[in-house]
Design an enzyme around this catalytic site. Sequence first.
Site, short mmCIF file in Angstrom:
data_model
loop_
_atom_site.label_atom_id
_atom_site.label_comp_id
_atom_site.label_asym_id
_atom_site.label_seq_id
_atom_site.Cartn_x
_atom_site.Cartn_y
_atom_site.Cartn_z
N ASN A 1 0.39 -7.51 5.84
CA ASN A 1 -0.65 -6.73 5.15
C ASN A 1 -2.04 -7.19 5.57
O ASN A 1 -2.95 -6.36 5.72
CB ASN A 1 -0.47 -6.83 3.63
CG ASN A 1 0.56 -5.83 3.13
OD1 ASN A 1 0.31 -4.62 3.08
ND2 ASN A 1 1.75 -6.34 2.82
N HIS B 1 2.17 -4.59 -4.33
CA HIS B 1 3.53 -4.95 -4.77
C HIS B 1 4.51 -3.91 -4.22
O HIS B 1 4.24 -2.71 -4.27
CB HIS B 1 3.59 -4.97 -6.30
CG HIS B 1 4.91 -5.41 -6.81
ND1 HIS B 1 5.32 -6.73 -6.78
CD2 HIS B 1 5.95 -4.71 -7.33
CE1 HIS B 1 6.54 -6.82 -7.26
NE2 HIS B 1 6.94 -5.60 -7.61
C1 GRF Z 1 4.65 -7.57 0.71
O1 GRF Z 1 5.87 -6.90 0.58
C2 GRF Z 1 3.81 -7.41 -0.52
O2 GRF Z 1 3.99 -6.18 -1.15
C3 GRF Z 1 4.32 -8.52 -1.40
O3 GRF Z 1 4.56 -9.59 -0.53
C4 GRF Z 1 4.83 -9.08 0.77
C5 GRF Z 1 3.85 -9.72 1.70
O4 GRF Z 1 4.14 -9.42 3.04
N1 GRF Z 1 3.38 -8.82 -2.46
P1 GRF Z 1 3.13 -9.81 4.19
O5 GRF Z 1 2.91 -11.31 4.11
O6 GRF Z 1 1.85 -9.04 3.97
O7 GRF Z 1 3.82 -9.41 5.45
#
Ligand code: GRF
Length: 206
Positions: A15, A109
């Site tokens: 993300n 989330h």
């Molecule tokens: C994602 O699925 C987010 O929704 C959750 O934790 C995960 C983080 O993934 N809160 P990344 O580290 O951004 O790949």
Amino acid sequence: MTLNLGVLASGRGTNLLAILAAAAGGEIPARVRVVISDRAGAPALELARSRGIPAFFLDPGPAGKAAFESRVVSRLEEHGVDLVCLAGFMRVVGRTLLDRYAGRILNIHPSLLPAFPGLDAQRQAWEYGVKVAGCTVHFVDRGVDAGPIILQRAVTVSEGDTPETLGARILEEEHRAYPEAIRLFAEKRLVLEGRRVKVGEGERGT
Ligand code: GRF
């Protein structure tokens, strides 16, 4: 005006990568100024450093949540952060951070909240047998995955899905949804009415 972002991440950082790409591509009027992790080896830290972004591991240690969050707040302030984005940050936010950045902390989330808060939401949804899953970007409050919802994206569950294939499709939506929510915030278009978030006209076109 460019919004200064501080990203808090505990893990791989996809993300974060999506936010960086959206900022670099001019899709959001924002720049990531600092990345903070509570895990020393978090790939998100390496990702940030590879882009020349200040990145810090802050050890939560035994001193308690308030002490840890005071150090987080100091780093955020040092880098002029306007908006805090939790991106896979595996800690419940406490009063110290919430008070300092009231109404300016977002989280993503991987479920359609309020269904399936907490850990392993994609697997929870798959095991429950939902036909539609998805992701949610929301303001952070004192609850767990509980604050006012900014936007949600749905993903259809197919019979051939496993938790992993479903999770992968949800993640693709996350990578679109988070920059979109940041853009709405940056354009001052998010209006809180109770726990309902309305999307207004804001500064578009001005
Ligand atoms: C994602 O699925 C987010 O929704 C959750 O934790 C995960 C983080 O993934 N809160 P990344 O580290 O951004 O790949």
